[in-house]
Design an enzyme around this catalytic site. Structure first.
Site, PDB file in Angstrom:
ATOM      1  N   VAL A  28      22.358 -10.981  16.975  1.00 54.31           N
ATOM      2  CA  VAL A  28      22.920 -11.366  15.674  1.00 54.31           C
ATOM      3  C   VAL A  28      24.230 -10.638  15.373  1.00 54.31           C
ATOM      4  O   VAL A  28      24.923 -10.967  14.415  1.00 54.31           O
ATOM      5  CB  VAL A  28      21.915 -11.157  14.508  1.00 54.31           C
ATOM      6  N   ASN A  78      16.489  -9.308   9.037  1.00 53.92           N
ATOM      7  CA  ASN A  78      15.771  -8.043   9.239  1.00 53.92           C
ATOM      8  C   ASN A  78      16.417  -7.153  10.298  1.00 53.92           C
ATOM      9  O   ASN A  78      16.407  -5.933  10.167  1.00 53.92           O
ATOM     10  CB  ASN A  78      14.325  -8.340   9.637  1.00 53.92           C
ATOM     11  N   TYR A 133      25.666   3.443   8.512  1.00 52.71           N
ATOM     12  CA  TYR A 133      24.423   2.787   8.062  1.00 52.71           C
ATOM     13  C   TYR A 133      24.471   2.558   6.549  1.00 52.71           C
ATOM     14  O   TYR A 133      24.162   1.471   6.058  1.00 52.71           O
ATOM     15  CB  TYR A 133      23.243   3.676   8.449  1.00 52.71           C
ATOM     16  N   LYS A 192      24.410  -0.993   4.460  1.00 52.99           N
ATOM     17  CA  LYS A 192      23.358  -1.348   3.500  1.00 52.99           C
ATOM     18  C   LYS A 192      23.946  -1.539   2.096  1.00 52.99           C
ATOM     19  O   LYS A 192      23.492  -2.399   1.339  1.00 52.99           O
ATOM     20  CB  LYS A 192      22.251  -0.294   3.490  1.00 52.99           C
TER      21      LYS A 192
HETATM   22  C1  BGC Z   1      16.034   4.559   7.662  1.00 44.44           C
HETATM   23  C2  BGC Z   1      15.070   5.629   8.108  1.00 44.44           C
HETATM   24  C3  BGC Z   1      14.894   6.666   7.022  1.00 44.44           C
HETATM   25  C4  BGC Z   1      14.512   5.982   5.718  1.00 44.44           C
HETATM   26  C5  BGC Z   1      14.370   6.957   4.563  1.00 44.44           C
HETATM   27  C6  BGC Z   1      15.585   3.996   6.345  1.00 44.44           C
HETATM   28  O1  BGC Z   1      16.500   3.054   5.917  1.00 44.44           O
HETATM   29  O2  BGC Z   1      16.072   3.521   8.620  1.00 44.44           O
HETATM   30  O3  BGC Z   1      15.580   6.250   9.284  1.00 44.44           O
HETATM   31  O4  BGC Z   1      13.874   7.562   7.378  1.00 44.44           O
HETATM   32  O5  BGC Z   1      15.484   5.035   5.387  1.00 44.44           O
HETATM   33  O6  BGC Z   1      15.452   7.816   4.469  1.00 44.44           O
END
Ligand code: BGC
Length: 255
Positions: free
Chosen positions: A64, A90, A156, A160
Site C-alpha cells: 500500500v 490498517n 510515526y 498519525k
Molecule cells: C505504537 C506502539 C506503542 C503504542 C503506545 C502505538 O501506536 O505502535 O509501539 O507502544 O502506540 O505508545
C-alpha cells in the site's frame, strides 16, 4: 450478525490488529479481502479461518506504500468479492530513531505506508462507491500518537497526525456520498509492531503503570470497535476518533 451482506478490505490483515479486524468482521457476517505485503502465510491463515466461518474471502498481495498498487488493490478487491462496502486502512509501520538521525529514506518509507497509502486507497475506494452509487465506511487505524507525542518516533507521529486530519477532512467531503470516515486510536496493543516492548520487562513495567486499566490491549479490543464502526449502529458517527487505549492517552497523576 451486524455485517451480513457487506464486504470489507482490510489492509495488513496477515497479522496483528488487521488480522483480528478481518476475523471479527467475518464473524459479523462480512466477506473479507485479506491484504498483505510480504507475509503470505499469515494472510492465508486469516483467509482460511474466514472461510471456515462460511464467509467469502480472498487474499490479495499489494504494497500500500505504492500508489499504483493501492489502486490495483481496490479494483481487484471489488472484483473478487463482487463489490466493496468497508475499507479498513490498517497497514502501518514504525521505526525508532532520535529525530536527528532520521534518514530521508526511512521517513519516506514510513509516510508512504502510513499516510500516502490510506490517502489514495480512500480515494480509489470512494470513487468506486460513487460510481457504483453505494454508501460505505472508511475506518483508519491510527494511534494515540495522532494526539500524543512519542519521542524517538517523529515520522510515526507525523503520519498519525496526518491521518487524523485526513479523516476529518474526508468525513466532510464524502458525507454527501453516504460515506462515513472515522479513526480508531489504539494505545499499546499486543501485536508484532511492538514486539520489542512485550519482550522487555524493563520497558513493559513503566508502560503498564501508565495504563489505568492495568493491562496491554489485545487486537480483539480494537477489532470489536472496528466492527461496530462498520455496522449500522454507527450510522451517525463520522469525523470521529475512538480511542481504544485502556485510558493511557489522558492519564496524568502526581505522586
Ligand atoms: C505504537 C506502539 C506503542 C503504542 C503506545 C502505538 O501506536 O505502535 O509501539 O507502544 O502506540 O505508545
Amino acid at each position: 450478525m451486524t455485517l451480513s451482506g457487506k464486504n470489507a478490505l482490510v489492509t495488513g490483515s496477515d497479522q496483528g490488529i488487521g488480522q483480528a479486524i478481518a476475523l471479527e468482521m467475518a464473524r459479523e457476517g462480512a466477506g473479507v479481502v485479506v491484504n498483505y505485503r510480504a507475509n503470505r502465510e499469515g494472510a492465508e491463515e486469516t483467509c482460511s479461518q474466514i472461510r471456515q466461518m462460511g464467509r467469502k474471502a480472498a487474499v490479495i498481495q499489494a504494497d500500500v506504500g505504492q500508489v499504483a498498487e493501492s489502486k490495483r488493490l481496490v479494483r481487484e478487491s471489488a472484483a473478487a468479492l463482487n463489490g466493496l462496502d468497508i475499507l479498513v486502512n490498517n497497514a502501518g509501520i514504525e521505526k525508532r530513531a532520535p529525530f536527528l538521525e532520521v534518514t530521508e529514506e526511512d521517513y519516506q518509507a514510513l509516510l508512504d505506508v502510513n499516510l500516502t497509502g490510506p490517502f489514495f486507497l480512500s480515494q480509489s475506494f470512494a470513487q468506486f462507491l460513487k460510481d457504483a452509487g453505494r454508501p460505505g465506511r472508511i475506518i483508519n487505524i491510527s494511534s494515540v500518537h495522532e494526539e500524543l507525542p512519542f519521542p524517538h518516533f517523529a515520522p510515526y507521529c507525523v503520519s498519525k497526525g496526518g491521518l487524523k486530519m485526513m479523516m476529518r477532512d474526508l468525513a466532510i467531503e464524502l458525507a454527501s456520498c453516504g460515506i462515513t470516515v472515522n479513526n480508531i486510536a489504539p494505545g499499546a496493543i499486543e501485536t508484532p509492531i511492538n514486539r520489542h516492548l512485550m519482550s522487555d520487562p524493563k520497558l513493559l513495567a513503566p508502560l503498564l503503570k501508565n495504563i489505568p486499566l492495568g493491562r496491554i490491549g489485545q487486537p480483539e479490543d480494537v477489532a470489536r470497535v472496528a466492527a461496530f464502526l462498520a455496522s449500522s449502529g454507527a450510522d451517525y458517527i463520522t469525523g470521529a476518533t475512538i480511542v481504544v487505549d485502556g485510558g493511557l492517552l489522558w492519564n496524568y497523576s502526581e505522586q
